[in-house]
Design an enzyme around this catalytic site. Structure first.
Site, PDB file in Angstrom:
ATOM      1  N   HIS A   1      -3.216   5.052   8.888  1.00  0.00           N
ATOM      2  CA  HIS A   1      -2.591   3.622   9.658  1.00  0.00           C
ATOM      3  C   HIS A   1      -2.750   3.404  10.997  1.00  0.00           C
ATOM      4  CE1 HIS A   1       0.796   1.049   9.979  1.00  0.00           C
ATOM      5  NE2 HIS A   1       0.826   1.542  11.000  1.00  0.00           N
TER       6      HIS A   1
ATOM      7  N   ASN B   1       0.655  -1.229   0.021  1.00  0.00           N
ATOM      8  CA  ASN B   1       0.170   0.072   0.135  1.00  0.00           C
ATOM      9  C   ASN B   1       0.927   1.346   0.169  1.00  0.00           C
ATOM     10  OD1 ASN B   1       0.803   0.505   2.848  1.00  0.00           O
ATOM     11  ND2 ASN B   1      -0.888  -0.601   3.458  1.00  0.00           N
TER      12      ASN B   1
ATOM     13  N   HIS C   1      33.001 -12.034  21.470  1.00  0.00           N
ATOM     14  CA  HIS C   1      32.400 -13.530  21.440  1.00  0.00           C
ATOM     15  C   HIS C   1      31.929 -13.913  22.940  1.00  0.00           C
ATOM     16  CE1 HIS C   1      33.079 -13.582  17.241  1.00  0.00           C
ATOM     17  NE2 HIS C   1      32.592 -14.676  17.120  1.00  0.00           N
TER      18      HIS C   1
ATOM     19  N   GLU D   1      20.285 -16.281  13.027  1.00  0.00           N
ATOM     20  CA  GLU D   1      19.728 -16.442  14.239  1.00  0.00           C
ATOM     21  C   GLU D   1      18.475 -16.111  14.631  1.00  0.00           C
ATOM     22  OE1 GLU D   1      24.393 -16.208  14.339  1.00  0.00           O
ATOM     23  OE2 GLU D   1      22.843 -14.940  13.445  1.00  0.00           O
TER      24      GLU D   1
ATOM     25  N   ASP E   1      38.846 -15.750  21.517  1.00  0.00           N
ATOM     26  CA  ASP E   1      38.035 -15.251  20.601  1.00  0.00           C
ATOM     27  C   ASP E   1      37.712 -13.700  21.036  1.00  0.00           C
ATOM     28  OD1 ASP E   1      37.937 -16.858  18.412  1.00  0.00           O
ATOM     29  OD2 ASP E   1      36.092 -17.851  18.987  1.00  0.00           O
TER      30      ASP E   1
END
Length: 672
Positions: free
Chosen positions: A270, A194, A476, A414, A472
């Protein structure tokens, strides 16, 4: 209601327009009475919705949970009055006229956004844009997996209305890519094109792409129609339903607020009621009586009742097929939905005391010990199965056109993984699990939250659960994530402290039916505790959330050490040293705060006596959330106000104070 014109099917435009305008009127009146809501979508999509429910959707209001019904998702959940009006007209008993009149009111069955646990006929909870889109992908995946097992009993589709907002959200892109790759041909989506969002025309932000071509690139079947032309939409739906090898999206050019003469096609309709004057003009424009609210013309209920009877006939025919199937096959089909749990303890794997093993590995061993006895347990990871240890050995992978296996490959998606899992849970025949590193739970938090809101029994497996994943580094290494997950209502977080607890944690996860489970598992090896000869309590205490794993050596503990996960063995070692110095120390393993809170007052007092206020919490995460269990005389060995660092786990333990010496020092400071 459908007639033949040569080889071309036609529909009754005049009838459909009347039915659609009735839906518009109910939606406008409900929103006006509530003085709150979103009339634009219901008015713009009423034509498509009336056509879909009258001619294409398979449903039976008297059996709203019929496994072989079509599913319908209103992904733009802000347009909920569209769905409520349809459910009322079709005869779903939860949505009465009074419920339409109580739209958005306290304790009504017509809340501002659809909630699947409030009323029958609502297949998922929508509102956060993109989630319904991705839920539908999960439902279609589950349907194809069931059809691969029971092709004579499963032949339905998943329909949805999706919006500009849905398609702007990244989760929809992830899910669309997954659906195209897997060739989920049961999906039929109508895109409410729309050109309007809250701020104005979509040209503000959404003009740089061709949605149709984007979905063609994903591998979808794409059609373009006028969203107010019944004939075009009918033919497009028919063509989409004939597609078996590709998901379908129908790009329908609609006018938001169709029928409102001064607000149609504008952002102003809306998310706000029309107002008395515009409502009157809209009703005049649509041929509805201006002096009647919640008006349903004579004959409309009969038309929808006849449509519902067609659905009931379909249900009866399907039920006859089920009842006519061999008993073994019928029982196997029903078992997928009943999900009766076998005696998992009898299948529990054993682990060698003293051996260091990461809980991700011991949990993986438990998963594979239980999976053969639990055929409805399926899952995978976000491209991390070798690291999360979540493959079911001996089972095939799900792939394009291959749906008989149990191992899912979500790709590096994820957010979509969580939402697809939710769709599978909503479908009902599978208990899904999905795995990734805990730090990436941030990427899927909206889906985890919705699983909790809907009480879906999904299992979120989060490995690499602390700074001790090591080199890491801080990008992480989870810090705040355990606390962030624990603060989601109805989510049960379990952080097992050794291999035995990891096995019991999977048992709890499989048995849980009333909400999601999050398993927090280590990357690094942790000692398998020696629970023989009464030295330490059995790991079954995990089922109560917390338990006394090591008793004090006196009539009453002077201090209690509370630990979770990889820090449990550290707390036990510290207790042994303190005991050697003449202190009376209790160690409590608390893998799940949520499970512990559900226990009786007597049990909680037994584990954590209120008279013992000196307590030390040991967990490689932030302090938040532990204040309830560590009183004002408590101490903490936690991560304080910083991120992690890149280094071997041993060096990180020294640097952050996760050592026996530091735990002992904290306890002594309390005792002094």
């Amino acid at each position: 209601m459908t007639t033949e014109a040569g080889s071309i099917q036609t529909v009754d435009d005049k009838l459909l327009r009347r039915l659609a305008n009735t839906i518009r009127g109910l939606a406008m009146d409900g929103i006006e009475k509530a003085n709150s809501g979103h009339p634009g979508l219901p008015m713009g999509c009423a034509d498509f919705a009336a056509l879909l429910f009258l001619h294409h959707l398979r449903f039976d209001p008297t059996h709203p949970d019929w496994p072989n019904r079509d599913r319908f998702i209103l992904s733009g959940g802000h347009g909920s009055m569209l769905l409520y009006s349809l459910l009322h007209l079709c005869g779903y008993e939860d949505i009465t006229m009074d419920q339409l009149k109580n739209f958005r009111q306290l304790h009504s069955k017509t809340p501002g956004h659809p909630e699947n646990f409030v009323a029958k006929g609502i297949d998922t909870t929508t509102g956060p844009l993109g989630q319904g889109f991705a839920n539908g992908v999960g439902m279609a995946l589950a349907a194809d997996m069931m059809a691969a097992r029971f092709p004579d009993l499963v032949d339905h589709r998943i329909y949805a209305i999706v919006t500009d907002g849905d398609l702007m959200e990244g989760v929809a892109a992830e899910a669309a890519s997954f659906a195209g790759h897997h060739r989920l041909g049961r999906l039929v989506y109508f895109y409410d094109d729309n050109h309007i969002t809250i701020e104005g025309d979509t040209d503000l932000t959404f003009s740089g792409e061709d949605v149709g071509k984007r979905f063609e690139a994903y591998g979808w079947h794409v059609q373009h129609v006028d969203g107010h032309d019944f004939e075009q939409m009918h033919h497009a739906l028919t063509a989409a339903e004939e597609e078996t090898d590709r998901p379908s999206i129908i790009v329908g050019r609609t006018r938001i607020g169709f029928g409102a003469p001064n607000k149609v096609g504008t952002a102003g309709i809306h998310g706000s009621p029309l107002g008395a004057e515009e409502l009157k003009l809209a009703k005049e424009n649509l041929g509805l009586p201006v002096d009647k609210d919640f008006y349903v013309p004579d004959g409309d209920y009969e038309i929808w009742s006849n449509r519902a009877k067609e659905g009931a006939d379909g249900y009866a025919k399907w039920e006859a097929i089920v009842n006519g199937a061999p008993a073994e096959r019928r029982d196997a089909f029903n078992a997928m939905f009943e999900q009766k749990v076998p005696d998992l303890k009898a299948l529990r794997p054993t682990f060698e005391a003293g051996k260091g093993v990461a809980s991700r590995k011991s949990a993986g061993a438990a998963l594979n010990a239980y999976a053969p006895a639990v055929p409805w347990l399926v899952g995978g990871s976000a491209d991390l199965a070798p690291s999360t240890n979540t493959l079911i050995k001996g089972s095939d992978s799900i792939g394009p056109g291959k749906f008989s296996g149990r191992n899912l490959h979500f790709g590096i998606r994820e957010h979509a993984m969580g939402s697809i899992m939710n769709g599978m849970s909503l479908y009902g025949s599978f208990k899904p699990y999905g795995a990734t590193f805990m730090v990436f739970s941030d990427y899927m938090r909206p889906a985890v939250r919705l699983a909790s809101l809907m009480s879906l029994p999904a299992v979120f497996v989060f490995t690499h659960d602390s700074i001790f994943l090591g080199e890491d580094g801080p990008t992480h290494q989870p810090i705040e994530h355990l606390a962030a997950l624990r603060c989601i209502p109805n989510l049960t977080v379990i952080r097992p402290g050794d291999a035995h607890e990891a096995a019991v944690a999977w048992e709890v996860a499989i048995e849980e039916k009333d909400g999601p489970i999050a398993l927090a598992l280590t990357r690094q090896g942790i000692p398998t505790l020696d629970r023989g000869e009464g030295k330490l309590a059995a790991a079954d205490g995990l089922t109560k959330g917390a338990y006394v794993i090591r008793k004090e050596n006196g009539p009453k503990p002077e201090v209690i050490l509370i630990a979770t996960g990889s820090e449990l063995s550290l707390a036990i070692a510290a207790a042994e040293k303190l005991e050697a110095e003449g202190k009376s120390v209790r160690v409590v393993s608390m893998p799940s705060q949520e499970l512990f809170r559900r226990q009786s007052d007597d049990y909680r007092e037994e584990v954590l006596p209120s008279s013992v206020r000196k307590r030390v919490v040991v967990e490689a995460g932030i302090r938040q959330g532990w204040e309830e269990f560590a009183t004002d005389c408590g101490a903490y060995v936690v991560i304080e106000d910083r991120f992690g660092a890149s280094a071997p786990a041993k060096d990180l333990a020294e640097y952050f104070g996760f050592t026996v010496e530091n735990v002992v020092a904290k306890a002594k400071a309390l005792l002094s």
